[in-house]
Write an enzyme that holds these catalytic residues in place. Structure first.
Site, PDB file in Angstrom:
ATOM      1  N   SER A 271      20.941  -3.851   1.348  1.00 22.69           N
ATOM      2  CA  SER A 271      20.169  -2.844   0.607  1.00 22.69           C
ATOM      3  C   SER A 271      20.706  -1.425   0.588  1.00 22.69           C
ATOM      4  CB  SER A 271      18.738  -2.807   1.131  1.00 22.69           C
ATOM      5  OG  SER A 271      18.017  -3.851   0.554  1.00 22.69           O
TER       6      SER A 271
ATOM      7  N   SER B 145      17.487  -2.928  -1.891  1.00 19.86           N
ATOM      8  CA  SER B 145      16.196  -2.297  -2.079  1.00 19.86           C
ATOM      9  C   SER B 145      16.250  -0.764  -2.082  1.00 19.86           C
ATOM     10  CB  SER B 145      15.246  -2.764  -0.978  1.00 19.86           C
ATOM     11  OG  SER B 145      15.699  -2.335   0.292  1.00 19.86           O
TER      12      SER B 145
ATOM     13  N   LYS C  38      14.509   7.448   1.887  1.00 16.09           N
ATOM     14  CA  LYS C  38      13.907   6.202   1.398  1.00 16.09           C
ATOM     15  C   LYS C  38      12.481   6.149   1.929  1.00 16.09           C
ATOM     16  CE  LYS C  38      14.765   1.175   1.331  1.00 16.09           C
ATOM     17  NZ  LYS C  38      15.658   0.085   1.790  1.00 16.09           N
TER      18      LYS C  38
HETATM   19  N1  GLN Z   1      18.148  -8.225  -1.200  1.00 14.50           N
HETATM   20  C1  GLN Z   1      17.893  -8.694   0.124  1.00 14.50           C
HETATM   21  C2  GLN Z   1      16.451  -9.112   0.240  1.00 14.50           C
HETATM   22  O1  GLN Z   1      15.809  -9.128  -0.740  1.00 14.50           O
HETATM   23  C3  GLN Z   1      18.218  -7.623   1.123  1.00 14.50           C
HETATM   24  C4  GLN Z   1      17.225  -6.551   1.146  1.00 14.50           C
HETATM   25  C5  GLN Z   1      17.519  -5.506   2.188  1.00 14.50           C
HETATM   26  O2  GLN Z   1      18.665  -5.353   2.635  1.00 14.50           O
HETATM   27  N2  GLN Z   1      16.482  -4.810   2.587  1.00 14.50           N
HETATM   28  O3  GLN Z   1      15.963  -9.451   1.259  1.00 14.50           O
END
Ligand code: GLN
Length: 484
Positions: A175, A151, A76
């Site tokens: 995410s 994400s 990532k």
């Molecule tokens: N979808 C959540 C957010 O937008 C979690 C994102 C994540 O785990 N990095 O913050």
């Protein structure tokens, strides 16, 4: 070759059925072929990959190879990779070449893995659909009109489409697990402090945790074996021995107590999703597990608490991007204030700005007690719910995401609806627990994820349950038809 798991490829390398160089070239070709459709990789590191593959082949020949030696992967783009662009999905870091490796990258390099490239992601990991990336949305390999989740959507799409055997991801509120669910792969968010955060660009430091994204639980165990462990450069990393996560994969499940939280199986869950989970639960019962209804009464407070804590920490973490030290700088600033304002105004996208503003507001004098402190108190209540539950059961089971993959654009203009995508995953981060998503069915040809939540440092148990389930079912073997 691309349909083999990490475990199978590791065996094939050792048996001399293929070389790491061949494997690497094969996956690089697949990335070149399919990335224009999926947009899951933002950098392809061909030159470095070929060098790492040659070095891995030498190790294999010399008999000093480990299980991961010679296996290609994608990181990532939140993990710093020395000499390679590390963008975090943002225009702010579009010109940033990391001067050092994240600990996770260093450990996997040392194990002999081969980095094929860097995965697209929501900007600074803020999002549930990969639509907030500066580099454009990632497409779901099961249906390219749909999102892969976020994400870590690039990592999930790449593994699902067989462009890499495995990938790394990070999880602040879901995410790793939510994109794993939406793409039909296996994803594990370890206990907070299990995997070093050093060199992992910070979003919300008390919630962020890196972990493996793979096709099988066995592969997740192999990858976690090398990712986990103490790191003196991360003060929140736990100094606790790393077990061999593959050792207990086959343990039988008789007597295992699985808790089903009534809040996770209530009206919010669709009938099809409920039916898929029921079938999975029946399989686990068949293997000797017992189920028990439990309650996590403060579940409804998780999303509101998270959307104070995470923005508060992000507003603080992202203050380092000021146009002075690194990253994007605006053209021809007139003075220092103009430099700050325009560099940040032009460098960050809308979602990141929204979070910074919410966070700065929640932390400001006069509001701190009303918002930030309150949210921290809710966090305690949420952790206490889990503590209570784990006095009654060994593991908690529920859905990962309320729906399968949704259409690109469907929720993009409605942040609150988007935030609810993580309704089942966020509490796990607030409590710091390990959570895992595994494929457990399909609805209209789209994968469904099942979530397992464990007690602190009980990753072995999650992997064991997931592995036994995968030995008896084939959901994790399903391939998106266009990428078979
Ligand atoms: N979808 C959540 C957010 O937008 C979690 C994102 C994540 O785990 N990095 O913050």
């Amino acid at each position: 070759m691309h349909n083999k798991t990490l475990a199978e490829l590791s065996q094939a390398l050792r048996n001399g059925e293929c070389s790491s160089l061949e494997l690497t070239q094969h996956f690089l070709t697949r990335i070149q072929q399919h990335n224009p459709t999926l947009n899951c990789c933002v950098s392809i590191t061909e030159e470095q990959a070929l060098e790492q593959a040659k070095a891995a082949d030498q190790r294999i020949q010399a008999g000093t190879a480990e299980a991961l030696t010679g296996i290609p992967l994608i990181h990532k783009d939140i993990f710093c990779t020395q000499g390679i662009k590390t963008s975090c999905g943002s225009k702010m870091l579009d010109n940033f070449i990391a001067p050092y490796n994240a600990t996770v990258v260093e450990k996997l390099n040392a194990a002999g893995m081969v980095t094929l490239g860097k995965a697209n992601m929501d900007e600074f990991a803020m999002g549930s659909s990969n639509e907030t990336s500066y580099y454009g949305p990632v497409k779901n390999p099961w249906d390219t009109d749909r999102v892969p989740g976020g994400s870590s959507g690039g990592s999930a799409a790449a593994v699902a489409a067989r462009l890499a055997p495995v990938a790394t991801g990070t999880d602040t509120g879901g995410s790793i697990r939510q994109p794993a669910a939406l793409c039909g792969i296996t994803g594990l968010k370890p206990t907070y402090g299990r995997v070093s955060r050093y060199g992992m660009i910070a979003f919300a430091s008390s919630l962020d945790q890196g972990g493996p994204m793979t096709r099988t639980a066995e592969d997740a165990a192999l990858l976690l074996n090398s990712m986990a462990g103490f790191d003196p450069r991360d003060s929140t990393c736990m100094d606790q021995a790393v077990p061999d996560y593959t050792a207990s994969l086959n343990k039988d499940l008789s007597g295992l107590k699985i808790g089903l939280p009534k809040e996770y199986f209530s009206h919010g869950l669709s009938a099809e999703m409920g039916a898929a989970l029921e079938t999975a639960i029946d399989e686990l019962k068949k293997q000797g597990a017992e189920v028990k209804d439990i309650s996590l009464p403060n579940t409804h407070l998780a999303v509101p608490a998270y959307y104070v804590v995470a923005p508060a920490e992000c507003s603080s973490n992202l203050s380092r991007f000021d146009g002075v030290r690194f990253g994007y700088r605006c053209e021809a600033p007139t003075d220092l204030e103009d430099l700050y304002k325009r560099s940040r105004g032009e460098g960050f996208g809308a979602e990141v700005k929204r979070r910074i503003m919410i966070g700065a507001y929640a932390l400001s004098a006069g509001y701190y007690d009303a918002y930030y402190l309150k949210a921290q108190q809710l966090r305690h209540l949420i952790s206490d719910d889990f503590k209570q539950a784990f006095t009654e059961v060994d593991v908690i089971l529920g859905p990962t995401s309320p729906t399968p993959a949704f259409n690109i654009g469907e929720k993009a203009d409605d942040p609150v609806t988007m935030y609810l995508s993580d309704i089942y995953t966020i509490a796990v981060n607030l409590a710091g627990l390990p959570g895992m998503s595994i494929p457990a069915g399909q609805i209209n040809g789209l994968p469904v994820g099942l979530q397992l939540i464990g007690n602190y440092f009980d990753e072995s148990r999650l992997l064991n349950i997931a592995h036994r389930y995968q030995q008896a079912t084939t959901w994790h073997q399903q391939t998106p038809p266009a990428f078979a």
